[in-house]
Design an enzyme around this catalytic site. Structure first.
Site, PDB file in Angstrom:
ATOM      1  N   CYS A 165       5.242  -7.515  33.333  1.00 50.52           N
ATOM      2  CA  CYS A 165       4.456  -7.742  34.498  1.00 50.52           C
ATOM      3  C   CYS A 165       4.015  -9.158  34.750  1.00 50.52           C
ATOM      4  O   CYS A 165       3.595  -9.459  35.556  1.00 50.52           O
ATOM      5  CB  CYS A 165       3.362  -6.879  34.891  1.00 50.52           C
ATOM      6  SG  CYS A 165       4.041  -5.105  34.898  1.00 50.52           S
ATOM      7  N   GLU A 316      -9.916  -6.668  33.481  1.00 50.54           N
ATOM      8  CA  GLU A 316      -9.922  -8.020  34.393  1.00 50.54           C
ATOM      9  C   GLU A 316     -11.033  -8.690  34.737  1.00 50.54           C
ATOM     10  O   GLU A 316     -11.243  -9.811  34.698  1.00 50.54           O
ATOM     11  CB  GLU A 316      -8.834  -8.089  35.289  1.00 50.54           C
ATOM     12  CG  GLU A 316      -8.551  -9.339  35.906  1.00 50.54           C
ATOM     13  CD  GLU A 316      -7.280  -9.277  36.936  1.00 50.54           C
ATOM     14  OE1 GLU A 316      -6.715 -10.500  37.302  1.00 50.54           O
ATOM     15  OE2 GLU A 316      -6.832  -8.397  37.342  1.00 50.54           O
ATOM     16  N   PHE A 401       2.461  -5.125  29.868  1.00 54.69           N
ATOM     17  CA  PHE A 401       2.615  -4.443  28.842  1.00 54.69           C
ATOM     18  C   PHE A 401       2.922  -5.040  27.556  1.00 54.69           C
ATOM     19  O   PHE A 401       3.720  -6.225  27.602  1.00 54.69           O
ATOM     20  CB  PHE A 401       3.765  -3.277  29.170  1.00 54.69           C
ATOM     21  CG  PHE A 401       3.362  -2.168  29.828  1.00 54.69           C
ATOM     22  CD1 PHE A 401       2.203  -1.980  30.676  1.00 54.69           C
ATOM     23  CD2 PHE A 401       4.054  -1.054  30.155  1.00 54.69           C
ATOM     24  CE1 PHE A 401       1.609  -0.958  31.192  1.00 54.69           C
ATOM     25  CE2 PHE A 401       3.880   0.039  30.945  1.00 54.69           C
ATOM     26  CZ  PHE A 401       2.486  -0.042  31.416  1.00 54.69           C
TER      27      PHE A 401
END
Length: 414
Positions: A165, A316, A401
């Site tokens: 991603c 995050e 990932f």
């Protein structure tokens, strides 16, 4: 001496529409592009998740002839469309004089999985004679950059990164680096993905990564909301035309923004779960700030990775708090995935584009569906409604990932 790098073109194919204007207008209006899956019968297949952000208005024949289109899987279709839109907006003419100085870095996280799925079924029914001679080149990821170069005549550096991603952000960062060090004067850069198929949806569902809010698709992706239950897959492509400042100014190009920093890091922690306290993402953002020669308080807006997963959103947030300290509470942070879904390898491409557009238009896209903010996520996530505000510096984050992280810093040009 290093080269400054600017953005002169944007091409977007997203669940919110084909074309930059359509996507942007729907984005800042808070419209969701998520609905029930139509590419296959997800309910009949027994999928736990039956919703996704599908591209619904794209016609590959607007960008490439039918003969060539049949040699590509859909992720390549989206990329060649986005690349041609970026080239058109940039006004760059690729010819014999500059073709060796124009390159392509467009990646994909998964690539041609739908074609692999279709071909395996054909093989099981009819044997080897049912395998298309174009099967390999229509599925391997580097053909996304290969086709863009063939269709545009770009003969400079040509690669396709694959980093889950974070792919699209790594692609733009790598292209930025190539221009900085003088390997090229202009680069197509971004990501593309089209894997809303049984294998991919089934695989992510088996990993319990996807939202199962199937009865209310538009409300399913809800970053930082206490009721979030996983991400929603999306598809599409985002491609930027990057140029050296000298190249853009020499031809009088319209400069949209400047790329000033690129950071990378690795969690070295887990195959899918981010490092505790967002340490990997924090190092990545800090590296980008260092490269840009900027202080944390110089940043106005972060287009967050913000996938709507229980652990990822918290990590995050913690990473942002770690890097920005007291300034974190003053930052505007939003997740455009709340409207597009998570485009996997393409997400960095479209979100870098959204960051450029936010700077250009002075509008921060909202995070929709943020009805009950998680107390563990206490930042200003621009809930529900876009915000008119001057933005000088934005960060676009992508984390993948395997613990691979990428951050871009984009600044208003001037």
């Amino acid at each position: 001496m290093t080269n400054r790098v600017v953005v002169t073109g944007i091409g977007l194919v997203t669940p919110l529409g084909t074309g930059t204007d359509k996507t942007w207008n729907n984005l800042i209006s808070g419209k969701s592009g998520i609905s029930r899956i139509s590419h296959f019968d997800a309910e009949a297949a027994g999928m736990a998740c039956t919703i996704a952000g599908e591209v619904r208005d794209f016609d590959v024949n607007d960008f490439v002839n039918r003969k060539d289109a049949r040699k590509m899987d859909t992720f390549i279709h989206y990329a060649v469309g986005a690349a041609q839109m970026a080239l058109e907006q940039s006004g760059l003419e690729i010819n014999e004089k500059n073709e060796d100085r124009v390159g392509v870095v467009i990646g994909s996280g998964i690539g041609g999985m739908p074609a692999i799925e279709r071909t395996m079924r054909a093989y099981e029914k009819g044997g080897a004679r049912k395998i298309s001679p174009f099967f390999i080149p229509m599925t391997i990821i580097n053909m996304v950059s290969g086709w863009v170069s063939m269709l545009t005549g770009a003969k400079g550096p040509n690669i396709s990164p694959v980093s889950a991603c974070a792919t699209g952000t790594h692609a733009i960062g790598d292209a930025y680096e190539m221009i900085v060090r003088g390997d090229a004067d202009a680069m197509f850069a971004g990501g593309s993905e089209a894997c809303i198929c049984e294998l991919a949806v089934g695989g992510f569902s088996a990993a319990r990564a996807l939202s199962t809010r199937n009865d209310d698709p538009e409300k399913a992706c809800r970053p930082w909301d206490i009721d979030r239950d996983g991400f929603v897959m999306g598809e599409g492509s985002g491609v930027l035309m990057l140029e050296s400042l000298a190249s853009a100014e020499a031809r009088g190009a319209n400069i949209l923004a400047e790329i000033v920093g690129y950071g990378m890091s690795a969690d070295a922690y887990h195959i899918t779960t981010p490092a505790p306290e967002g340490l990997g993402g924090a190092k990545c953002m800090a590296n980008a700030l260092k490269r840009a020669h900027l202080n944390p308080e110089d940043v106005d807006y972060i287009n967050a990775h913000g996938t709507s997963t229980l652990g990822g959103d918290v990590c995050e947030t913690q990473g942002i708090q770690s890097v920005f300290g007291d300034h974190a509470s003053k930052l505007m942070v939003s997740s455009t995935k709340s409207m597009t879904g998570h485009l996997l390898g393409a997400t960095g491409g479209i979100e870098a584009a959204f960051s450029v557009l936010a700077i250009q238009h002075g509008i921060v896209p909202p995070t929709i569906n943020l009805d009950k903010q998680d107390p563990k996520c206490p930042l200003d996530y621009v809930p529900h409604t876009a915000r008119d505000v001057n933005i000088n510096v934005a960060i676009s984050n992508s984390f993948g990932f395997g613990g691979t992280n990428a951050s871009l810093i984009i600044r208003k040009f001037g």
